[in-house]
Design an enzyme around this catalytic site. Structure first.
Site, PDB file in Angstrom:
ATOM      1  N   HIS A  44       4.217  -5.901   9.520  1.00 18.68           N
ATOM      2  CA  HIS A  44       4.012  -7.286   9.957  1.00 18.68           C
ATOM      3  C   HIS A  44       4.142  -8.229   8.766  1.00 18.68           C
ATOM      4  O   HIS A  44       3.173  -8.863   8.335  1.00 18.68           O
ATOM      5  CB  HIS A  44       2.642  -7.430  10.633  1.00 18.68           C
ATOM      6  CG  HIS A  44       2.557  -6.752  11.957  1.00 18.68           C
ATOM      7  ND1 HIS A  44       1.392  -6.242  12.489  1.00 18.68           N
ATOM      8  CD2 HIS A  44       3.524  -6.484  12.878  1.00 18.68           C
ATOM      9  CE1 HIS A  44       1.639  -5.711  13.676  1.00 18.68           C
ATOM     10  NE2 HIS A  44       2.923  -5.844  13.927  1.00 18.68           N
ATOM     11  N   CYS A  95       0.851  -1.179   0.000  1.00 16.68           N
ATOM     12  CA  CYS A  95       0.000   0.000   0.000  1.00 16.68           C
ATOM     13  C   CYS A  95       0.894   1.239   0.000  1.00 16.68           C
ATOM     14  O   CYS A  95       2.120   1.154   0.162  1.00 16.68           O
ATOM     15  CB  CYS A  95      -0.912   0.010   1.227  1.00 16.68           C
ATOM     16  SG  CYS A  95      -0.037   0.282   2.797  1.00 16.68           S
ATOM     17  N   CYS A 141      -8.430   3.576   6.278  1.00 20.89           N
ATOM     18  CA  CYS A 141      -7.495   3.802   5.175  1.00 20.89           C
ATOM     19  C   CYS A 141      -8.208   3.565   3.850  1.00 20.89           C
ATOM     20  O   CYS A 141      -8.809   2.510   3.634  1.00 20.89           O
ATOM     21  CB  CYS A 141      -6.306   2.851   5.317  1.00 20.89           C
ATOM     22  SG  CYS A 141      -5.225   2.819   3.871  1.00 20.89           S
ATOM     23  N   SER A 149      -0.497 -10.136  10.496  1.00 19.60           N
ATOM     24  CA  SER A 149      -0.876  -8.844   9.922  1.00 19.60           C
ATOM     25  C   SER A 149      -2.379  -8.641  10.035  1.00 19.60           C
ATOM     26  O   SER A 149      -3.165  -9.445   9.528  1.00 19.60           O
ATOM     27  CB  SER A 149      -0.452  -8.784   8.450  1.00 19.60           C
ATOM     28  OG  SER A 149      -1.106  -7.729   7.768  1.00 19.60           O
ATOM     29  N   ASN A 194      -4.409  -6.318   8.652  1.00 14.52           N
ATOM     30  CA  ASN A 194      -5.138  -6.077   7.403  1.00 14.52           C
ATOM     31  C   ASN A 194      -5.219  -7.339   6.551  1.00 14.52           C
ATOM     32  O   ASN A 194      -6.192  -7.549   5.824  1.00 14.52           O
ATOM     33  CB  ASN A 194      -4.523  -4.909   6.630  1.00 14.52           C
ATOM     34  CG  ASN A 194      -3.230  -5.261   5.932  1.00 14.52           C
ATOM     35  OD1 ASN A 194      -3.221  -5.776   4.813  1.00 14.52           O
ATOM     36  ND2 ASN A 194      -2.110  -4.969   6.576  1.00 14.52           N
ATOM     37  N   GLU A 248      -0.571   0.100  16.355  1.00  9.94           N
ATOM     38  CA  GLU A 248      -1.233   1.306  15.836  1.00  9.94           C
ATOM     39  C   GLU A 248      -2.247   1.842  16.834  1.00  9.94           C
ATOM     40  O   GLU A 248      -2.295   3.048  17.109  1.00  9.94           O
ATOM     41  CB  GLU A 248      -1.931   1.004  14.514  1.00  9.94           C
ATOM     42  CG  GLU A 248      -2.754   2.176  13.987  1.00  9.94           C
ATOM     43  CD  GLU A 248      -3.679   1.797  12.845  1.00  9.94           C
ATOM     44  OE1 GLU A 248      -4.807   2.330  12.792  1.00  9.94           O
ATOM     45  OE2 GLU A 248      -3.287   0.970  11.990  1.00  9.94           O
ATOM     46  N   THR A 301      -7.159   1.964  11.336  1.00 16.71           N
ATOM     47  CA  THR A 301      -7.213   2.260   9.898  1.00 16.71           C
ATOM     48  C   THR A 301      -7.511   1.059   9.022  1.00 16.71           C
ATOM     49  O   THR A 301      -8.038   1.213   7.916  1.00 16.71           O
ATOM     50  CB  THR A 301      -5.892   2.884   9.431  1.00 16.71           C
ATOM     51  OG1 THR A 301      -4.809   1.965   9.680  1.00 16.71           O
ATOM     52  CG2 THR A 301      -5.620   4.194  10.152  1.00 16.71           C
ATOM     53  N   SER A 332       1.411  -5.150   3.268  1.00 22.07           N
ATOM     54  CA  SER A 332       2.865  -5.173   3.442  1.00 22.07           C
ATOM     55  C   SER A 332       3.506  -6.372   2.755  1.00 22.07           C
ATOM     56  O   SER A 332       4.633  -6.747   3.069  1.00 22.07           O
ATOM     57  CB  SER A 332       3.218  -5.168   4.938  1.00 22.07           C
ATOM     58  OG  SER A 332       2.608  -6.259   5.607  1.00 22.07           O
ATOM     59  N   HIS A 385       3.269   1.981  11.976  1.00 21.32           N
ATOM     60  CA  HIS A 385       2.112   1.927  12.873  1.00 21.32           C
ATOM     61  C   HIS A 385       2.038   3.138  13.800  1.00 21.32           C
ATOM     62  O   HIS A 385       0.998   3.379  14.420  1.00 21.32           O
ATOM     63  CB  HIS A 385       2.160   0.655  13.725  1.00 21.32           C
ATOM     64  CG  HIS A 385       2.167  -0.600  12.914  1.00 21.32           C
ATOM     65  ND1 HIS A 385       3.190  -1.526  12.967  1.00 21.32           N
ATOM     66  CD2 HIS A 385       1.294  -1.088  12.011  1.00 21.32           C
ATOM     67  CE1 HIS A 385       2.928  -2.523  12.140  1.00 21.32           C
ATOM     68  NE2 HIS A 385       1.789  -2.284  11.548  1.00 21.32           N
TER      69      HIS A 385
END
EC number: 1.17.7.4
Length: 284
Positions: free
Chosen positions: A40, A12, A193, A221, A223, A124, A161, A264, A72
């Site tokens: 992560h 991202c 996000c 991770s 996300n 975060e 986010t 990531s 983060h």
């Protein structure tokens, strides 16, 4: 067997920006330490380690004069401690995370209690809570604030986010239902996000058209796990970190495979998975 990648895949904006900053800093100074893992994703961390990037868990473990803040972000108390030690700070905090931090501080300055829809153990979220000045909490309870006694009449709500938009929307509705009976004033900040939101939508659309969905990314991770949960609602889905984790029995009777990735996950790892699938398809 046809393989199709989602339209939004790979790093991202925030992760790419953080990596570029770290690579430049490490190159110029012969190495740099990061307070906590930048992202992560172990493959990315391994590559950065080879460039002289060293992860430290605690401030007392910092041995150099320069330290990088991970994507983060951190709270103001951590920043103050780093500055008190005379350290030069390289800030790679994701701009979307920074926006959430600003929202939390704005709530605090206005006398509002900050409620974060997020994982209280995620770095975060810990950082955002710091910007709420100790006047806040984080929860993933979909029922909102049922278990919180003596809640302030002034409530500011925001999200980690990377959370799923529908989850945040449902949470906000529940908070409103509970708070309005207390004659409360509620402020809501959209801190999701945009990149993650688009990535989730693209993955969900693709998952609805394939027999098997593969989510590539770190098992720790946030996300990436959310992508897994979303895709599972419409398709047979598995999470893998590398091509070596792909199990051939998943492919039995499969003609269309969809691929998405966490924010990531690097392009090399994605390419290796695609190449492995191509070889399996050619040998079928």
């Amino acid at each position: 067997m046809k393989v199709e990648c989602a339209s939004n895949i790979g790093f991202c904006f925030g992760v790419r920006r953080a990596i570029n900053i770290l690579e430049k800093t490490a190159s110029e100074r012969g190495g740099v330490e990061t307070l906590g893992a930048l992202v992560h994703n172990q493959q990315v961390l391994n590559r950065l380690s080879g460039m002289g990037v060293r992860v430290v868990k605690n401030i007392d473990d910092i041995s150099g004069r320069t330290v990088a803040i991970s994507s983060h972000g951190v709270g103001p108390a951590v920043l103050a401690e780093l500055k008190s030690k005379g350290l030069e700070i390289v800030d790679t905090t994701c701009p979307f995370v920074k926006r959430a931090q600003v929202a939390a501080k704005r709530f605090h300055d206005a006398g509002f209690f900050t409620v974060i829809y997020g994982d209280v153990n995620h770095p975060e979220v810990k950082g955002i809570l710091g910007w709420a000045g100790g006047n806040g909490l984080a929860t993933l309870n979909p029922q909102g604030l049922d278990d919180i006694p003596d809640l302030s009449r002034y409530i500011g709500v925001l999200s980690q986010t990377t959370q799923i938009p529908t989850g945040f929307t449902s949470f906000v509705k529940n908070v409103i239902d509970q708070a309005l009976v207390k004659d409360a004033e509620i402020r809501i900040a959209d801190t999701l996000c945009h990149d993650i939101r688009d990535r989730q939508a693209a993955a969900l659309e693709l998952a609805g058209r394939v027999d098997l969905m593969l989510v590539i990314g770190g098992h720790n991770s946030a996300n990436t796990r959310h992508l897994l949960d979303l895709c599972k609602t419409v398709s047979n889905t598995h999470l893998i970190e590398t091509a070596s984790e792909l199990q051939t029995d998943w492919l039995k009777g499969v003609s269309r495979i969809g691929i998405t990735s966490g924010a990531s996950t690097d392009e090399t790892t994605i390419s290796e998975v695609c190449s492995y699938l191509d070889r399996l398809s050619a040998g079928a």
